[in-house]
Every structure is written in C-alpha cells, then in structure tokens.
Scaffold this motif. Structure first.
Motif, short mmCIF file in Angstrom:
data_model
loop_
_atom_site.label_atom_id
_atom_site.label_comp_id
_atom_site.label_asym_id
_atom_site.label_seq_id
_atom_site.Cartn_x
_atom_site.Cartn_y
_atom_site.Cartn_z
N GLY A 1 53.44 73.10 0.21
CA GLY A 1 54.38 72.52 1.17
C GLY A 1 54.03 71.07 1.38
O GLY A 1 53.46 70.43 0.50
N GLY A 2 54.32 70.56 2.57
CA GLY A 2 54.03 69.15 2.84
C GLY A 2 55.23 68.29 2.56
O GLY A 2 56.31 68.78 2.25
N ALA A 3 54.99 66.99 2.67
CA ALA A 3 56.12 66.08 2.70
C ALA A 3 56.76 65.81 1.35
O ALA A 3 57.98 65.84 1.22
N LYS A 4 55.95 65.57 0.34
CA LYS A 4 56.53 64.99 -0.87
C LYS A 4 56.34 65.83 -2.12
O LYS A 4 55.24 66.28 -2.41
N ASP B 1 53.95 63.86 -4.71
CA ASP B 1 52.50 64.01 -4.59
C ASP B 1 51.99 65.25 -5.32
O ASP B 1 50.84 65.33 -5.70
N LYS B 2 52.87 66.24 -5.45
CA LYS B 2 52.37 67.53 -5.92
C LYS B 2 52.90 67.91 -7.31
O LYS B 2 52.69 69.03 -7.77
N GLY C 1 58.17 73.46 3.28
CA GLY C 1 57.93 72.10 3.77
C GLY C 1 59.01 71.13 3.31
O GLY C 1 60.05 71.52 2.76
N LEU D 1 64.28 65.31 4.10
CA LEU D 1 63.50 64.60 3.08
C LEU D 1 64.06 64.96 1.71
O LEU D 1 64.26 66.12 1.40
N GLY E 1 66.28 69.30 7.74
CA GLY E 1 65.47 70.52 7.76
C GLY E 1 64.04 70.18 8.16
O GLY E 1 63.44 69.27 7.60
N LEU E 2 63.53 70.90 9.17
CA LEU E 2 62.18 70.57 9.67
C LEU E 2 61.21 71.74 9.60
O LEU E 2 60.02 71.59 9.89
N ASP E 3 61.72 72.92 9.23
CA ASP E 3 60.82 74.08 9.11
C ASP E 3 61.55 75.15 8.28
O ASP E 3 62.77 75.09 8.12
N PRO F 1 51.76 72.09 4.76
CA PRO F 1 52.44 72.90 5.78
C PRO F 1 53.90 73.20 5.43
O PRO F 1 54.52 72.51 4.63
N GLY G 1 56.39 73.15 7.49
CA GLY G 1 57.32 72.36 8.29
C GLY G 1 56.56 71.30 9.05
O GLY G 1 55.37 71.08 8.80
N PHE H 1 54.55 70.79 11.43
CA PHE H 1 53.73 71.64 12.31
C PHE H 1 53.20 70.89 13.52
O PHE H 1 52.77 71.48 14.49
N ASP I 1 46.05 67.80 5.56
CA ASP I 1 46.97 68.33 6.56
C ASP I 1 46.97 69.85 6.64
O ASP I 1 47.18 70.42 7.71
#
Ligand code: AMP
Length: 396
Positions: free
Chosen positions: A197-200, A203-204, A222, A240, A295-297, A321, A323, A325, A354
């Motif tokens: 999960g997470g923002a981007k 990155d993954k 996420g 995002l 979308g936040l979660d 995460p 969402g 969190f 995180d």
C-alpha cells in the motif's frame, strides 16, 4: 543463510571497535520521540561490551548538509547511557582525527563506549570518499555494521570504511533483519501473501515486479490502488493517480495472471471531497468514484475480502498502509489488516517506515513476528537488490 562474518565470529577483547549503528531517530525540539532504533541496537552493543571491546559508535541522524545543531547525536548519547547503564562519552566533533577525539578514544578502556558526532556533519560521508573513510578506519581495529536502516546506502561509514579496516562483521540487528526478510522472500512457508500500500506506485514498481515471481497472493491497497483502478478503465476522481504508471499497472495485472498469482485490488473505497481529517466521507464501489471525490481508504467489503485472503497465510509481508491512517476516519482499512495479522499463526513481517509507524500507532507492534527498522533498506531488499552495506562486510 547469511555467510557474512558476525560478531560471534570475532574477538574484540581490548580492541577498538567502530560500530555503525542506525540512530536515525525522530526528534522533536531535541527530544527523541521514538526510541525503537536505540533499543534495537542494544543486543549488539551489550555483547561487544561484555566481550571487552572498546566501542566507538557512529551513525547519521536526519539529512544535515554539514554541521547542524538540530541534528546532533547528543540526545542519543544521553538515552543510550540510560539503556546501557553506563556512560556513553559523546565526542561532539565532526573531525575524529583531531587531537581531542584521538586522546579520548585512546583513553577508552575495555567495555567503555564513545559515540561520534553525526557522520553527515561531514559532506564527504554521502559521497563515500576515501578521505573520510580512512579517517574513520584510523580509529578502529574492527568495524561492525549493525545499521540495517542505512545498509542500502553506499556511504563512508557503511561501505567506504570497510576498505581500510582489517576485520569487519555484521551485528545482531543486521543479522536478524536479513534473516527474517531473507527467509520470508526466498524460502517462505506457503501460502505467502504480500500486502502493498502507501502513496505511490512508482516507489514500489520493482517490489511489485519482484514479488509477483514469489508470492501466492498480492494485495494492493492505499493510494497506489487508484492507478490500478485506472488501468481497468475506472474513473478515479481526484484520488492519487500516476498516469505514467497506468501501463505498468496493466502489465502487472497481466503478469499476475500469467504467474498464477492472485492479485487482489479493492472492490470498494472510502471517498471524501477533500484531504482532511474531518472531511465527510462515504463508501462507493471501486468503479463508482465521482469526479469530485478522492479515495482515502479501502472500503468495508474490501476489508473483509483482504482479511479472508490473509487468514490461511503462513508468511505475510506488509509494506504500506491501506489508506490515510494518520486520519482516524481513514485508518479503518489499515487497522483491520493489522488486527488480522496480529492474530495470525504465521510469520508476519512489517516493512519499516510508514508501515511500522502505522502498526505501532495502532497498538499491534508487539504482535508481529518482525518489524523492520529500515524503510528504504527493507524495500530495496524486497526488490531483490543486494544491500551495499552488507556486501561490503567480509564473508565468513
Ligand atoms: P508510503 O511511504 O509510500 O508507504 O506511503 C505512506 C503514506 O501513504 C501515508 O502517509 C498515507 O497517508 C498515504 N496514503 C495511503 N493511502 C492513501 C490514499 N488513498 N490517498 C493518499 N495518501 C494515501
């Protein structure tokens, strides 16, 4: 598994031992707000003290571009003294070759401990230049790297110094991190599930790519899930979105199919009109996000589907995460998975950064098999990369 020399393989009695620790702790107004990294260093330090080594510890803290009082390691020396039950002599000087530092280091007796000032007070540190590496090496008979959180960086204190010290070894924390992460990724007890999960997405990318060749199930939540939604032709409103990664997301969906890996994406999502902890929110289907919502979660159905998908797992790796969190209204997805993992009869490994903060903040830290102390380092490990700080240590 790990064929690197460890502190069990060396004799440090009466020797000067330079120990690279990861004391990159969070500081607010000069006060340490989370001591996990200090506590994690203790087993190695206690062993070397008991063995009669004369310890000279070093670490970076934060991202100073030269001497900067707000990034001093003085508070670490203070707390470390308490944890070790003995004085840690803080050498508040960036130049370890100066007469004063040399004198203090030469006065160290067996089992005594000194801590150098932040290695990043020296600009050469991040450039891995020989001059500072030699300087560090000049005060040591033995070098021990226990800084897993910095092992993905080739700096003077993690890599350069090893060229100029005769004997090098890894500490217990480094060993533990490599064993847990290594076993999980390379010989997992199956079913093996990864949760990302997470923002981007960006990155993954290498992590997703590498893990798709190894896991039985890959769960994606996420902020990065929305790029996967777009890859399926769904509107994502103001969520995002990394447009230039939509193609990659499509490729990964195809790769999962080809490899027989179950790729789970959210079926519903919690949305709000603004990024705010008090924003009004509702749950919609993944293909039902309106233009002015983000979308936040993950939604309730998704929480259930993801939880069920993990229940049979014997190995779980979690990074990022589900969402936002940090806002309680959007922490429910992350919380739900933390709860399932806490009760699982499986090896549960949490990537640093995180994810570790989320699990600890939600109160489930001590229920996981292993929480990595290194965010960036654990990600690079999951990408299948070799960590320069580990490669540089002598083999057994
Ligand atoms: P990372 O460092 O990539 O693991 O990202 C962690 C961050 O992702 C946390 O600060 C979360 O608040 C953020 N995050 C997770 N889900 C979302 C989302 N749906 N929208 C925006 N940020 C998110």
């Amino acid at each position: 598994m790990l064929n690197k020399k460890s502190i069990d393989d060396i004799n440090v009695k009466g020797k000067k031992v330079l120990v690279r620790c990861d004391f990159n702790v969070p500081l607010i107004d000069g006060k340490i707000t989370d001591e996990n990294r200090i506590v994690a260093a203790l087993p190695t330090l206690k062993k070397l003290i008991a063995d009669g080594g004369r310890l000279i510890l070093c670490s970076h803290l934060g991202k100073p571009k030269g001497p900067d009082p707000s990034a001093t390691l003085a508070p670490v020396a203070e707390r470390l003294s308490v944890h070790l039950g003995q004085t840690v002599n803080f050498l508040d000087c960036a130049y370890v070759e100066c007469d004063d530092c040399r004198a203090k280091i030469s006065e160290l007796k067996d089992g005594e401990v000194a801590l150098l000032q932040n290695t990043r007070f020296r600009k050469e540190e991040e450039k891995n230049e020989d001059e500072f590496s030699k300087e560090l090496a000049s005060i040591a008979d033995v070098y021990v790297n226990d800084a897993f959180g910095s092992a993905h960086r080739a700096h003077c204190s993690t890599v350069g110094v090893t060229k100029f010290v005769k004997e090098t070894a890894v500490g217990y924390l480094m060993q533990k991190e490599l064993q847990f992460l290594g076993n999980a990724v390379n010989k997992p007890v199956r079913p093996f599930v990864a949760i990302l999960g997470g923002a981007k997405v960006s990155d993954k990318i290498p992590v997703i790519n590498n893990l798709l060749g190894k896991v039985d199930k890959l769960i994606i939540g996420g902020g990065m899930a929305y790029t996967f939604f777009a890859a399926q032709g769904y509107g994502v409103g103001t969520s995002l979105l990394e447009k230039d990664r939509i193609e990659f997301a499509k490729e990964m969906i195809a790769k999962a199919k080809e490899k027989g890996v179950e790729l789970l994406l959210p079926v519903d999502t919690v949305v709000a009109k603004k990024f705010d902890k008090d924003a009004e929110f509702k749950t919609v289907a993944s293909d039902g996000i309106e233009d002015d919502y983000m979308g936040l979660d993950i939604g309730e159905k998704t929480r259930e589907i993801f939880s069920n998908a993990i229940k049979e797992a014997k190995t779980v790796i979690w990074n990022g995460p589900m969402g936002v969190f940090e806002f309680p209204n959007f922490a429910k997805g992350t919380l739900a998975l933390a709860q399932v993992l806490a009760e699982l009869d499986a090896t549960t490994i949490i990537g640093g950064g995180d994810s570790a903060a989320a699990v600890n903040q939600l109160g489930y830290g001590d229920k996981m098999t292993h929480i990595s102390t290194g965010g960036g380092a654990s990600l690079e490990f999951l990408e299948g990369k070799e960590l320069p700080g580990v490669v540089a240590v002598q083999d057994k």
